[in-house]
Design an enzyme around this catalytic site. Structure first.
Site, PDB file in Angstrom:
ATOM      1  N   LYS A 196       0.856  -1.186   0.000  1.00 40.99           N
ATOM      2  CA  LYS A 196       0.000   0.000   0.000  1.00 40.99           C
ATOM      3  C   LYS A 196       0.889   1.230   0.000  1.00 40.99           C
ATOM      4  CE  LYS A 196      -2.181   2.741   2.803  1.00 40.99           C
ATOM      5  NZ  LYS A 196      -2.235   3.933   1.926  1.00 40.99           N
ATOM      6  N   ASP A 198       1.707   5.343  -0.642  1.00 43.69           N
ATOM      7  CA  ASP A 198       0.952   6.577  -0.500  1.00 43.69           C
ATOM      8  C   ASP A 198       0.446   7.000  -1.875  1.00 43.69           C
ATOM      9  OD1 ASP A 198       0.963   9.776  -0.531  1.00 43.69           O
ATOM     10  OD2 ASP A 198       0.633   9.102   1.521  1.00 43.69           O
ATOM     11  N   GLY A 247       5.713   5.334   9.204  1.00 43.98           N
ATOM     12  CA  GLY A 247       4.875   6.528   9.196  1.00 43.98           C
ATOM     13  C   GLY A 247       4.782   7.147  10.582  1.00 43.98           C
ATOM     14  N   GLU A 269       8.239   1.539  12.028  1.00 44.66           N
ATOM     15  CA  GLU A 269       9.210   2.630  12.142  1.00 44.66           C
ATOM     16  C   GLU A 269       8.424   3.929  12.145  1.00 44.66           C
ATOM     17  OE1 GLU A 269      11.446   5.108   9.573  1.00 44.66           O
ATOM     18  OE2 GLU A 269      13.202   3.830   9.866  1.00 44.66           O
ATOM     19  N   LEU A 270       8.510   4.666  13.251  1.00 37.88           N
ATOM     20  CA  LEU A 270       7.611   5.796  13.464  1.00 37.88           C
ATOM     21  C   LEU A 270       8.381   7.111  13.532  1.00 37.88           C
ATOM     22  CD1 LEU A 270       5.376   3.908  16.051  1.00 37.88           C
ATOM     23  CD2 LEU A 270       5.157   3.987  13.555  1.00 37.88           C
ATOM     24  N   CYS A 303      12.715  10.560   8.405  1.00 34.59           N
ATOM     25  CA  CYS A 303      12.419  10.207   9.797  1.00 34.59           C
ATOM     26  C   CYS A 303      13.633  10.387  10.701  1.00 34.59           C
ATOM     27  CB  CYS A 303      11.946   8.753   9.874  1.00 34.59           C
ATOM     28  SG  CYS A 303      10.410   8.427   9.007  1.00 34.59           S
ATOM     29  N   GLU A 403       7.319  16.601  15.801  1.00 40.62           N
ATOM     30  CA  GLU A 403       8.112  16.385  14.597  1.00 40.62           C
ATOM     31  C   GLU A 403       7.625  17.338  13.500  1.00 40.62           C
ATOM     32  OE1 GLU A 403       9.725  12.508  12.129  1.00 40.62           O
ATOM     33  OE2 GLU A 403       7.645  12.510  12.801  1.00 40.62           O
TER      34      GLU A 403
END
Length: 534
Positions: A196, A198, A247, A269-270, A303, A403
């Protein structure tokens, strides 16, 4: 220059390699409108101009279920193939990606608006990941035979079997690198994948999948679904056996909760609010250029990029002066083109640019100083924003703790190392941290005190992330799990333990009183410990 035909709106003028037929061929790969009611397509635009590129089909929950069925059927045959056959596909894919690097860069730039240097570097990430697993996958996935609880008489074999179907939910900031680099180990391990991407940046991912097909990947094994997260996300997570997501922390928490209810694994992973500590013995000639890239690379949309710099008071004024001057020079290279002249590109969208600008405006209104930058640049393109340096940012300002994810950094002053460590760790996030010093031993000791999944000494973030043999992930609110290294492959597998007992000696013996069996057992355990047989 070629021009794509569109249903409405301005026609985007694009590089010759990106034609209308290419766009139509790629968007036809999306599973949409086949199992459910057709939905309004997403209007893809070129970030530099806002002009229409094409229309991306949007998937329904029924489409997601259909995609999962197709991927699951293809996965059974794929998993049955020898590992050598699966690796051969990626051997060919490695060369195809390198051969098509210019087209990939075009498609990345169309959706992201990043400078071409960054687009090329992004496209190179996947071949690096492929090369690593071509070298290590056989050893990592090979069954490992070990002794069992009783030496010689028993054995235990560790096997790693594919989980089944993996969802890879990729972000817009590095759409090709993350989607393909996360899918590669999943596929090598024998899984099917539902991708999926973006909506804004799907074209480069779709082209990458087309190259995998050219390399021999079976049709159906990788399915693509597109749509808003709330529209397709819940059904996607309900349809797979593992989720890989990159995300925001808020979305990651939602995904983790649903994965937990389904008793399936996930790797997340944020976000990050990444600090850099500059010690007083640093070489500024080396530190300033690296810090500029660590802050403003990919227009600050990484990130792991640096948003907070803590500088020792002895060198603070000089560091700030030189860093601000370098940022101002970088701002002169802003540009919207498909060549290597601009050193910094656009933000991904007007909406995101407004969010970045809001952080800067709020900080200014509450008393922060904008040393340089701080303004949108609509004269270059609709989503451009100047490289921005702030001072005097306090904790009541959004940019201090949230952020910003743009070309904005605050530079702070500290007087002692303990203070610097406390400030760097004063965040809910823990993705990346950086230390700059002329003394590696000093930096290594300092690194032990920082709360981050990646810590870079005399670099911003590239050294750790580009080390494909070492797992990369976050701590605290920056994520769960890792990518890269053996762990980045094994997470897509179930670990199976096959135990064998050659002679029946472990069962209770009816002819022997239990008290005697207990004494025998304790004697055996002590003997095994002394002989290192446990």
């Amino acid at each position: 220059m070629s021009t794509t035909s569109t249903q409405s709106g301005s026609k985007a003028k694009l590089p010759p390699r990106v034609t209308e037929s290419l766009v139509n061929r790629l968007t036809a790969m999306v599973t949409a409108g086949t199992a459910g009611e057709a939905r309004e397509p997403f209007e893809m635009t070129e970030v530099y101009t806002g002009d229409v590129v094409g229309y991306l089909p949007q998937s329904s929950p029924e489409d997601v279920k259909a995609a999962a069925e197709i991927a699951r059927a293809a996965q059974r045959e794929w998993a049955a193939r020898p590992l050598a056959d699966r690796l051969a596909v990626f051997e060919r894919a490695h060369e195809l990606i390198l051969s098509e690097i210019e087209t990939l860069a075009d498609l990345i730039q169309i959706g992201c608006g990043k400078a071409r240097r960054m687009a090329i570097e992004e496209a190179c990430d996947t071949p690096m990941v492929i090369a690593h697993y071509l070298k290590t996958a056989k050893k990592t996935l090979k069954p490992k035979k070990r002794s069992g609880p009783m030496p010689v008489i028993t054995t235990s074999t560790e096997e790693h079997r594919p989980k089944g179907v993996v969802a890879v939910i990729a972000p817009w900031n590095f759409p090709f690198a993350i989607s393909m680099s996360d899918s590669t180990p999943a596929l090598i391990a024998g899984n099917g994948v539902i991708m999926k991407p973006d909506n804004k940046t799907a074209l480069c991912t779709l082209y990458g999948i087309e190259l995998l097909h050219k390399a021999g990947l079976p049709r159906g094994l990788v399915q693509v679904v597109c749509g808003g997260g709330p529209d397709v996300g819940p059904t996607l997570i309900d349809s797979v056996d593992f989720v890989m997501f990159t995300g925001s922390t808020a979305t990651g928490r939602t995904i983790g909760e649903q994965a937990g209810r389904n008793l399936i694994g996930c790797s997340l992973e944020l976000g990050g609010k990444n600090p850099m500590i500059v010690l007083d013995d640093v070489n500024l000639d080396e530190a300033i250029p690296s810090a500029i890239f660590a802050v403003f690379g990919n227009t600050g949309q990484a990130c792991m990029h640096i948003e907070r710099i803590y500088v020792h008071e002895r060198i603070y004024d000089e560091y700030l002066r030189r860093f601000a001057a370098a940022a101002e020079e970088l701002g002169k290279t802003l540009g919207a083109s498909y060549d290597f002249e601009p050193e910094m590109g656009s933000l991904v969208s007007v909406d995101h640019m407004k969010r970045v600008a809001a952080h800067v405006d709020e900080a200014r209104e509450k008393g922060a100083t904008v040393v340089t930058g701080g303004k949108p640049r609509p004269d270059i393109g609709p989503a451009f924003f100047e490289p921005t340096v702030l001072t005097g940012v306090t904790k009541d300002m959004a940019h201090a703790t949230q952020e910003t994810f743009g070309p904005v950094v605050t530079i702070y002053k500290y007087s002692g190392v303990d203070e610097a460590v406390a400030l760097a760790n004063d965040t809910d996030y823990g993705l990346n941290a950086s230390i700059w010093t002329g003394n590696i031993e000093r930096a290594t000791a300092l690194a032990e005190r920082l709360e981050a999944g990646a810590i870079n000494i005399n670099d911003g973030f590239v050294t750790s992330y580009a080390a494909k043999g070492t797992p990369s992930g976050g701590v605290k609110q920056s994520g769960v799990g890792t990518r890269h290294g053996a762990a980045g492959l094994l997470k897509y597998t179930d670990t199976i333990n096959v135990g064998v007992q050659k002679k029946q000696i472990m069962a209770a013996r009816a002819s022997m009183p239990y008290e005697k069996q207990l004494k025998s057992t304790l004697l055996t355990l002590r003997l095994m410990r002394r002989l290192h047989l446990g």
